[in-house]
Design a protein around this motif. Structure first.
Motif, PDB file in Angstrom:
ATOM      1  N   ARG A  25      68.836 -78.649 -37.583  1.00 16.92           N
ATOM      2  CA  ARG A  25      69.924 -78.323 -38.508  1.00 16.92           C
ATOM      3  C   ARG A  25      69.651 -77.064 -39.317  1.00 16.92           C
ATOM      4  O   ARG A  25      70.563 -76.506 -39.919  1.00 16.92           O
ATOM      5  CB  ARG A  25      70.191 -79.513 -39.436  1.00 16.92           C
ATOM      6  CG  ARG A  25      70.798 -80.713 -38.705  1.00 16.92           C
ATOM      7  CD  ARG A  25      70.965 -81.896 -39.631  1.00 16.92           C
ATOM      8  NE  ARG A  25      71.815 -81.570 -40.764  1.00 16.92           N
ATOM      9  CZ  ARG A  25      71.863 -82.304 -41.874  1.00 16.92           C
ATOM     10  NH1 ARG A  25      71.099 -83.383 -41.988  1.00 16.92           N
ATOM     11  NH2 ARG A  25      72.657 -81.960 -42.857  1.00 16.92           N
ATOM     12  N   ASN A  26      68.424 -76.610 -39.378  1.00 13.38           N
ATOM     13  CA  ASN A  26      68.135 -75.285 -39.937  1.00 13.38           C
ATOM     14  C   ASN A  26      66.853 -74.759 -39.317  1.00 13.38           C
ATOM     15  O   ASN A  26      66.246 -75.412 -38.473  1.00 13.38           O
ATOM     16  CB  ASN A  26      68.094 -75.295 -41.475  1.00 13.38           C
ATOM     17  CG  ASN A  26      66.946 -76.114 -42.039  1.00 13.38           C
ATOM     18  OD1 ASN A  26      65.851 -76.159 -41.474  1.00 13.38           O
ATOM     19  ND2 ASN A  26      67.175 -76.775 -43.164  1.00 13.38           N
ATOM     20  N   ASP A  27      66.448 -73.577 -39.743  1.00 19.25           N
ATOM     21  CA  ASP A  27      65.294 -72.928 -39.094  1.00 19.25           C
ATOM     22  C   ASP A  27      64.044 -72.939 -39.970  1.00 19.25           C
ATOM     23  O   ASP A  27      63.137 -72.155 -39.753  1.00 19.25           O
ATOM     24  CB  ASP A  27      65.652 -71.477 -38.728  1.00 19.25           C
ATOM     25  CG  ASP A  27      65.852 -70.600 -39.965  1.00 19.25           C
ATOM     26  OD1 ASP A  27      66.054 -71.148 -41.073  1.00 19.25           O
ATOM     27  OD2 ASP A  27      65.814 -69.365 -39.828  1.00 19.25           O
ATOM     28  N   SER A  31      57.995 -74.968 -43.136  1.00 17.92           N
ATOM     29  CA  SER A  31      57.564 -76.132 -43.929  1.00 17.92           C
ATOM     30  C   SER A  31      56.894 -77.203 -43.071  1.00 17.92           C
ATOM     31  O   SER A  31      56.353 -78.169 -43.618  1.00 17.92           O
ATOM     32  CB  SER A  31      58.768 -76.750 -44.641  1.00 17.92           C
ATOM     33  OG  SER A  31      59.373 -75.827 -45.511  1.00 17.92           O
ATOM     34  N   PHE A  32      56.922 -77.039 -41.743  1.00 26.38           N
ATOM     35  CA  PHE A  32      56.440 -78.096 -40.858  1.00 26.38           C
ATOM     36  C   PHE A  32      55.511 -77.569 -39.776  1.00 26.38           C
ATOM     37  O   PHE A  32      55.479 -78.103 -38.668  1.00 26.38           O
ATOM     38  CB  PHE A  32      57.630 -78.813 -40.213  1.00 26.38           C
ATOM     39  CG  PHE A  32      58.600 -79.377 -41.198  1.00 26.38           C
ATOM     40  CD1 PHE A  32      58.237 -80.438 -42.010  1.00 26.38           C
ATOM     41  CD2 PHE A  32      59.873 -78.856 -41.332  1.00 26.38           C
ATOM     42  CE1 PHE A  32      59.123 -80.969 -42.933  1.00 26.38           C
ATOM     43  CE2 PHE A  32      60.770 -79.367 -42.241  1.00 26.38           C
ATOM     44  CZ  PHE A  32      60.390 -80.428 -43.054  1.00 26.38           C
ATOM     45  N   MET A  33      54.748 -76.537 -40.089  1.00 26.91           N
ATOM     46  CA  MET A  33      53.870 -75.950 -39.080  1.00 26.91           C
ATOM     47  C   MET A  33      52.663 -76.825 -38.738  1.00 26.91           C
ATOM     48  O   MET A  33      51.875 -76.490 -37.867  1.00 26.91           O
ATOM     49  CB  MET A  33      53.410 -74.565 -39.531  1.00 26.91           C
ATOM     50  CG  MET A  33      54.466 -73.489 -39.381  1.00 26.91           C
ATOM     51  SD  MET A  33      54.992 -73.275 -37.668  1.00 26.91           S
ATOM     52  CE  MET A  33      53.519 -72.534 -36.973  1.00 26.91           C
ATOM     53  N   ASP A  34      52.541 -77.956 -39.404  1.00 30.22           N
ATOM     54  CA  ASP A  34      51.490 -78.906 -39.041  1.00 30.22           C
ATOM     55  C   ASP A  34      52.032 -79.982 -38.110  1.00 30.22           C
ATOM     56  O   ASP A  34      51.358 -80.974 -37.837  1.00 30.22           O
ATOM     57  CB  ASP A  34      50.890 -79.553 -40.288  1.00 30.22           C
ATOM     58  CG  ASP A  34      51.874 -80.425 -41.045  1.00 30.22           C
ATOM     59  OD1 ASP A  34      53.105 -80.265 -40.828  1.00 30.22           O
ATOM     60  OD2 ASP A  34      51.435 -81.263 -41.852  1.00 30.22           O
ATOM     61  N   GLY A 126      69.237 -80.537 -47.825  1.00 28.93           N
ATOM     62  CA  GLY A 126      69.393 -81.873 -47.252  1.00 28.93           C
ATOM     63  C   GLY A 126      68.907 -81.932 -45.813  1.00 28.93           C
ATOM     64  O   GLY A 126      68.221 -82.865 -45.401  1.00 28.93           O
ATOM     65  N   ALA A 127      69.267 -80.885 -45.048  1.00 30.85           N
ATOM     66  CA  ALA A 127      68.817 -80.823 -43.653  1.00 30.85           C
ATOM     67  C   ALA A 127      67.307 -80.691 -43.564  1.00 30.85           C
ATOM     68  O   ALA A 127      66.672 -81.241 -42.653  1.00 30.85           O
ATOM     69  CB  ALA A 127      69.489 -79.640 -42.950  1.00 30.85           C
ATOM     70  N   LEU A 128      66.718 -79.986 -44.509  1.00 26.08           N
ATOM     71  CA  LEU A 128      65.272 -79.808 -44.526  1.00 26.08           C
ATOM     72  C   LEU A 128      64.543 -81.133 -44.722  1.00 26.08           C
ATOM     73  O   LEU A 128      63.411 -81.306 -44.274  1.00 26.08           O
ATOM     74  CB  LEU A 128      64.895 -78.827 -45.642  1.00 26.08           C
ATOM     75  CG  LEU A 128      63.449 -78.353 -45.727  1.00 26.08           C
ATOM     76  CD1 LEU A 128      63.064 -77.568 -44.490  1.00 26.08           C
ATOM     77  CD2 LEU A 128      63.253 -77.489 -46.975  1.00 26.08           C
ATOM     78  N   GLN A 129      65.194 -82.082 -45.358  1.00 32.04           N
ATOM     79  CA  GLN A 129      64.561 -83.363 -45.641  1.00 32.04           C
ATOM     80  C   GLN A 129      64.688 -84.363 -44.489  1.00 32.04           C
ATOM     81  O   GLN A 129      64.059 -85.420 -44.513  1.00 32.04           O
ATOM     82  CB  GLN A 129      65.170 -83.968 -46.914  1.00 32.04           C
ATOM     83  CG  GLN A 129      64.898 -83.148 -48.172  1.00 32.04           C
ATOM     84  CD  GLN A 129      65.518 -83.754 -49.406  1.00 32.04           C
ATOM     85  OE1 GLN A 129      66.100 -84.840 -49.361  1.00 32.04           O
ATOM     86  NE2 GLN A 129      65.406 -83.071 -50.533  1.00 32.04           N
ATOM     87  N   ASP A 130      65.483 -84.033 -43.484  1.00 29.51           N
ATOM     88  CA  ASP A 130      65.706 -84.985 -42.393  1.00 29.51           C
ATOM     89  C   ASP A 130      64.413 -85.379 -41.691  1.00 29.51           C
ATOM     90  O   ASP A 130      64.227 -86.539 -41.323  1.00 29.51           O
ATOM     91  CB  ASP A 130      66.679 -84.387 -41.370  1.00 29.51           C
ATOM     92  CG  ASP A 130      68.123 -84.639 -41.746  1.00 29.51           C
ATOM     93  OD1 ASP A 130      68.346 -85.332 -42.753  1.00 29.51           O
ATOM     94  OD2 ASP A 130      69.018 -84.157 -41.042  1.00 29.51           O
ATOM     95  N   GLY A 131      63.510 -84.405 -41.484  1.00 30.00           N
ATOM     96  CA  GLY A 131      62.254 -84.707 -40.813  1.00 30.00           C
ATOM     97  C   GLY A 131      61.398 -85.708 -41.568  1.00 30.00           C
ATOM     98  O   GLY A 131      61.051 -86.780 -41.034  1.00 30.00           O
ATOM     99  N   PHE A 138      63.219 -90.340 -50.115  1.00 25.57           N
ATOM    100  CA  PHE A 138      63.110 -89.394 -51.226  1.00 25.57           C
ATOM    101  C   PHE A 138      63.916 -89.891 -52.419  1.00 25.57           C
ATOM    102  O   PHE A 138      64.984 -90.477 -52.268  1.00 25.57           O
ATOM    103  CB  PHE A 138      63.644 -88.015 -50.822  1.00 25.57           C
ATOM    104  CG  PHE A 138      62.743 -87.263 -49.879  1.00 25.57           C
ATOM    105  CD1 PHE A 138      61.396 -87.547 -49.802  1.00 25.57           C
ATOM    106  CD2 PHE A 138      63.260 -86.258 -49.085  1.00 25.57           C
ATOM    107  CE1 PHE A 138      60.572 -86.843 -48.932  1.00 25.57           C
ATOM    108  CE2 PHE A 138      62.451 -85.535 -48.221  1.00 25.57           C
ATOM    109  CZ  PHE A 138      61.105 -85.835 -48.144  1.00 25.57           C
ATOM    110  N   ILE A 139      63.398 -89.613 -53.595  1.00 22.95           N
ATOM    111  CA  ILE A 139      64.126 -89.858 -54.841  1.00 22.95           C
ATOM    112  C   ILE A 139      64.248 -88.527 -55.571  1.00 22.95           C
ATOM    113  O   ILE A 139      63.255 -87.838 -55.780  1.00 22.95           O
ATOM    114  CB  ILE A 139      63.394 -90.895 -55.721  1.00 22.95           C
ATOM    115  CG1 ILE A 139      63.264 -92.219 -54.978  1.00 22.95           C
ATOM    116  CG2 ILE A 139      64.134 -91.086 -57.050  1.00 22.95           C
ATOM    117  CD1 ILE A 139      62.419 -93.242 -55.709  1.00 22.95           C
TER     118      ILE A 139
END
Length: 288
Positions: A25-27, A31-34, A126-131, A138-139
């Motif tokens: 959903r985004n590029d 934030s997730f290179m691990d 919001g899309a960033l939090q999907d993973g 999340f709160i």
């Protein structure tokens, strides 16, 4: 600060993992290179919730609607001066929904913060939090509706650059400086790393990419995608940051809007094209 942007051995595997967990959903793969291992580790320790500090207390200084759109990642191809007209014409036309357009007599700061809340929060953050949401919940207490309603009543000078919020934080945590350079590379930095760029270069040169995106677009990115010389990247140069601070934000916005124009980073364009094509393939394979 220098970072090696290849954190796992196989960038293609990282990208595939990113797509599986985020649906492309985004590029924001930076934030997730691990490979989302941090979130897997947190969940393995039986944590169920994470308190985040996402907020909508104001946003960057802006002068025009174009500034607003680019600041929240809602720009169109035609907003960038370095994308040729023939390339734009070969792609599906992008239309901004009416409710996200600037309203009659809406002051620019109100438009900026409304678009932040109605677009950036749900469609980018919001899309960033999907993973991570695969592993725990999340709160976000700072996004409480009553708090958002209070912020909307503040004058623009207290919302721009989150000035009221920043002054409150200064009182809570006196003497603690704010970071002046990013902690992680931008997504386009990762795309331009020579080790990572091998995957993207192979994608550009694949015949199926032309079939999906058209020859005009593929020829453009093929001619303009220039990976960097080595596999490290500076997330922020202190000297460059210091020089940029010498120029008022209003002046920089004026120059960008009326003289230099905005430019799309080609690394971002290639990465986004890859995500779109690979996500389509994953969905097709899943359907079959």
């Amino acid at each position: 600060t220098e970072h090696n942007v290849q954190l796992l051995n196989d960038f293609e595997t990282i990208l595939h993992t990113f797509l599986i967990y985020t649906e492309g959903r985004n590029d924001h793969i930076n934030s997730f290179m691990d490979g989302l291992n941090m979130w897997k580790e947190v969940a393995s320790r039986d944590f169920k919730y994470i308190i985040r500090a996402d907020e909508a207390f104001g946003w960057l200084p802006v002068k025009t609607a174009l500034d607003v759109r680019t600041s929240v990642a809602m720009a169109k191809f035609s907003d960038y001066k370095n994308i040729p007209h023939n390339v734009i014409a070969s792609l599906p036309e992008l239309e901004i929904p009416a409710y996200l357009e600037r309203r009659y007599n809406e002051i620019i700061e109100d438009y900026r913060d409304r678009i932040y809340q109605q677009y950036r929060l749900p469609f980018v953050i919001g899309a960033l939090q999907d993973g991570p949401l695969t592993f725990l919940e999340f709160i976000n207490p700072l996004l409480h509706p009553e708090l958002l309603a209070f912020v909307k009543q503040l004058p623009p000078q207290l919302r721009t650059s989150k000035k009221l919020y920043a002054s409150w934080v200064d009182k809570l945590l006196p003497g603690i400086p704010y970071a002046k350079t990013p902690a992680i590379p931008e997504a386009y930095h990762i795309a331009l790393s020579p080790l990572n760029a091998k995957t993207l270069t192979a994608f550009i040169n694949d015949d199926s990419t032309i079939n999906s995106l058209g020859s005009e677009f593929v020829t453009f990115i093929k001619n303009n995608f220039k990976p960097q010389a080595d596999n490290t990247n500076k997330t922020g140069s202190p000297l460059r940051t210091s020089v940029k601070r010498l120029f008022p934000s209003a002046l920089k916005k004026l120059v960008r809007n009326y003289i230099t124009g905005y430019e799309m980073n080609i690394g971002s364009l290639v990465l986004r094209a890859y995500i779109i094509c690979m996500m389509q393939k994953l969905m097709k394979d899943s359907a079959e």
